[in-house]
Scaffold this active site. Structure first.
Site, PDB file in Angstrom:
ATOM      1  N   LYS A 115      -2.840  20.637   0.573  1.00 43.57           N
ATOM      2  CA  LYS A 115      -4.259  20.991   0.640  1.00 43.57           C
ATOM      3  C   LYS A 115      -4.531  22.290   1.369  1.00 43.57           C
ATOM      4  CE  LYS A 115      -6.429  16.590  -0.200  1.00 43.57           C
ATOM      5  NZ  LYS A 115      -7.348  15.579   0.242  1.00 43.57           N
ATOM      6  N   LYS A 195       0.484  13.081  -9.902  1.00 41.18           N
ATOM      7  CA  LYS A 195      -0.283  11.844  -9.728  1.00 41.18           C
ATOM      8  C   LYS A 195      -1.725  12.046 -10.200  1.00 41.18           C
ATOM      9  CE  LYS A 195      -2.014  12.463  -5.107  1.00 41.18           C
ATOM     10  NZ  LYS A 195      -2.303  12.034  -3.789  1.00 41.18           N
ATOM     11  N   LYS A 198      -8.437  13.331  -8.332  1.00 40.36           N
ATOM     12  CA  LYS A 198      -9.713  13.924  -8.753  1.00 40.36           C
ATOM     13  C   LYS A 198      -9.651  15.447  -8.743  1.00 40.36           C
ATOM     14  CE  LYS A 198     -11.751  13.307  -4.271  1.00 40.36           C
ATOM     15  NZ  LYS A 198     -10.804  12.480  -3.542  1.00 40.36           N
TER      16      LYS A 198
HETATM   17  P1  AMP Z   1      -8.391   8.739  -1.830  1.00 36.89           P
HETATM   18  O1  AMP Z   1      -9.279   8.930  -2.996  1.00 36.89           O
HETATM   19  O2  AMP Z   1      -7.422   9.853  -1.647  1.00 36.89           O
HETATM   20  O3  AMP Z   1      -9.157   8.389  -0.579  1.00 36.89           O
HETATM   21  O4  AMP Z   1      -7.467   7.486  -2.151  1.00 36.89           O
HETATM   22  C1  AMP Z   1      -7.897   6.147  -2.038  1.00 36.89           C
HETATM   23  C2  AMP Z   1      -6.741   5.190  -2.268  1.00 36.89           C
HETATM   24  O5  AMP Z   1      -6.257   5.333  -3.612  1.00 36.89           O
HETATM   25  C3  AMP Z   1      -5.529   5.443  -1.364  1.00 36.89           C
HETATM   26  O6  AMP Z   1      -4.972   4.187  -0.959  1.00 36.89           O
HETATM   27  C4  AMP Z   1      -4.575   6.190  -2.257  1.00 36.89           C
HETATM   28  O7  AMP Z   1      -3.228   5.992  -1.878  1.00 36.89           O
HETATM   29  C5  AMP Z   1      -4.856   5.568  -3.608  1.00 36.89           C
HETATM   30  N1  AMP Z   1      -4.539   6.506  -4.712  1.00 36.89           N
HETATM   31  C6  AMP Z   1      -5.088   7.718  -4.941  1.00 36.89           C
HETATM   32  N2  AMP Z   1      -4.557   8.293  -6.054  1.00 36.89           N
HETATM   33  C7  AMP Z   1      -3.639   7.406  -6.530  1.00 36.89           C
HETATM   34  C8  AMP Z   1      -2.759   7.400  -7.660  1.00 36.89           C
HETATM   35  N3  AMP Z   1      -2.721   8.411  -8.526  1.00 36.89           N
HETATM   36  N4  AMP Z   1      -1.963   6.323  -7.836  1.00 36.89           N
HETATM   37  C9  AMP Z   1      -1.997   5.276  -6.980  1.00 36.89           C
HETATM   38  N5  AMP Z   1      -2.803   5.217  -5.898  1.00 36.89           N
HETATM   39  C10 AMP Z   1      -3.618   6.255  -5.667  1.00 36.89           C
END
Ligand code: AMP
Ligand code: TRP
Length: 328
Positions: A115, A195, A198
């Site tokens: 980031k 992965k 967003k």
């Molecule tokens: P965040 O939107 O980064 O706050 O992520 C929220 C949750 O979703 C966290 O537990 C991340 O590890 C999980 N997460 C985000 N992207 C992925 C992905 N592509 N595959 C699996 N888990 C994800």
């Protein structure tokens, strides 16, 4: 005996996608419903300040994420649902933990490097992000933390800091363990080696997407050469990702899916997957639409959850302050 404590949070920073759901949220709901844990699920709004947004947007994103939590099946009667910033002890403990965190540990964090890393303009919050996350977890004596695999490195830091604090000041914190789903890393539809995130909206299916949007996105998903539908994560990463998504939502095992699509082509698999996703999230879309019209419900849920979390966290931060000698 008291049930083990489970905690997790998500940042209110945009729409949730299938990666968030299959990597984390789906597990939140089943762990809550297992009755085996005392569950805490929060909105990581302080973390989300590390990304640019306006106050108006932020307030909306918070409401949306609470609505997401409720619409997927988190239940305020079973779980404590709260807003991180409403509990001051998160920030206080983060500061205290800062003082025992080596810079080197934070510089190594993959997410920090991805980031912006050490660019002069990167905000310090992004650097310190994992310490606040450790505070979120340690404050509640959490034993279990369900997350996707991109958070494992951060969780390891929480364990390290718990150990370090305990050995310096006496047993205070519990060392938390991560809990992964069977798909801890959902890959992007437009790049199966990255992965789903967003930051690549073209490769995401959002939980809010309409059946038409889902169909359009799945149709555009990249595929592999060789047209046979076979699960082979190494040689057919794109098709295997689509099959994993299908199986996770339909409950089909990979050999059964291979049989089902034996004589079919990639577009038939995509159509099947799009329908499966659209149907699976139909109740979610309906529930969320209803919640959007009732912001009072959301406010009430947060108010009750915030009060519960505040009570626990305030006690713990007092214990911590005594240990380090800044409170009587
Ligand atoms: P965040 O939107 O980064 O706050 O992520 C929220 C949750 O979703 C966290 O537990 C991340 O590890 C999980 N997460 C985000 N992207 C992925 C992905 N592509 N595959 C699996 N888990 C994800
Ligand atoms: N960093 C997590 C993410 O991006 C969100 C988060 C903040 C979190 N604090 C947490 C997750 C504590 C679990 C426990 O997904």
């Amino acid at each position: 005996m008291a049930k083990p404590i489970l905690i997790s949070g998500i940042q209110p920073s945009g729409k949730l996608h299938l990666g968030n759901y299959l990597g984390a949220l789906k597990n939140f709901v089943s762990l809550q419903n297992s009755g085996r844990y005392q569950c805490f699920f929060f909105i990581a709004d302080l973390h989300s300040l590390t990304e640019e947004s306006t106050p108006k947007e932020k307030a909306k994103q918070i409401m949306e994420l609470v609505a997401d939590y409720l619409a997927v099946g988190l239940d305020p009667k079973k779980s404590t649902i709260f807003l991180q910033s409403s509990v001051p002890a998160h920030s206080e403990l983060a500061w205290i933990l800062n003082t025992i965190t080596p810079m080197g540990e934070l510089k190594r964090m993959t997410q920090f490097k991805d980031k912006g890393g050490e660019a002069e303009t990167t905000n310090v919050g992004l650097f310190d992000y994992p310490v606040l996350m450790a505070a979120d977890i340690l404050l509640y004596d959490s034993q279990v933390v369900p997350v996707g695999d991109d958070q494992l490195q951060h969780l390891e830091l929480a364990r390290t800091l718990a150990r370090k604090f305990n050995s310096k000041f006496g047993k205070t914190f519990v060392e938390p363990k991560p809990l992964l789903t069977e798909i801890p890393r959902v890959m992007s539809l437009d790049a199966p080696d990255k992965k789903m995130s967003k930051s690549r909206p073209g490769g995401c299916v959002f939980l809010d997407d309409s059946p038409e949007e889902i169909k359009e996105k799945v149709k555009r998903a990249v595929t592999d050469s060789e047209s046979v539908i076979r699960y082979d994560a190494k040689n057919k990463p794109a098709i295997s990702n689509l099959m994993r998504l299908y199986g996770a939502l339909s409950g089909d095992l990979m050999p059964d899916l291979e049989k089902k699509f034996q004589n079919m082509n990639y577009s038939e698999l995509k159509l099947g997957l799009a329908n499966t996703i659209a149907n699976y999230f139909a109740p979610f879309r309906a529930k969320k639409a209803a919640l959007r019209k009732q912001p009072k419900i959301i406010e009430k849920v947060l108010k009750a959850g915030n009060a519960k979390a505040q009570k626990i966290a305030a006690k713990k931060i007092e214990v911590v302050k005594k240990k380090i000698g800044v409170a009587k």
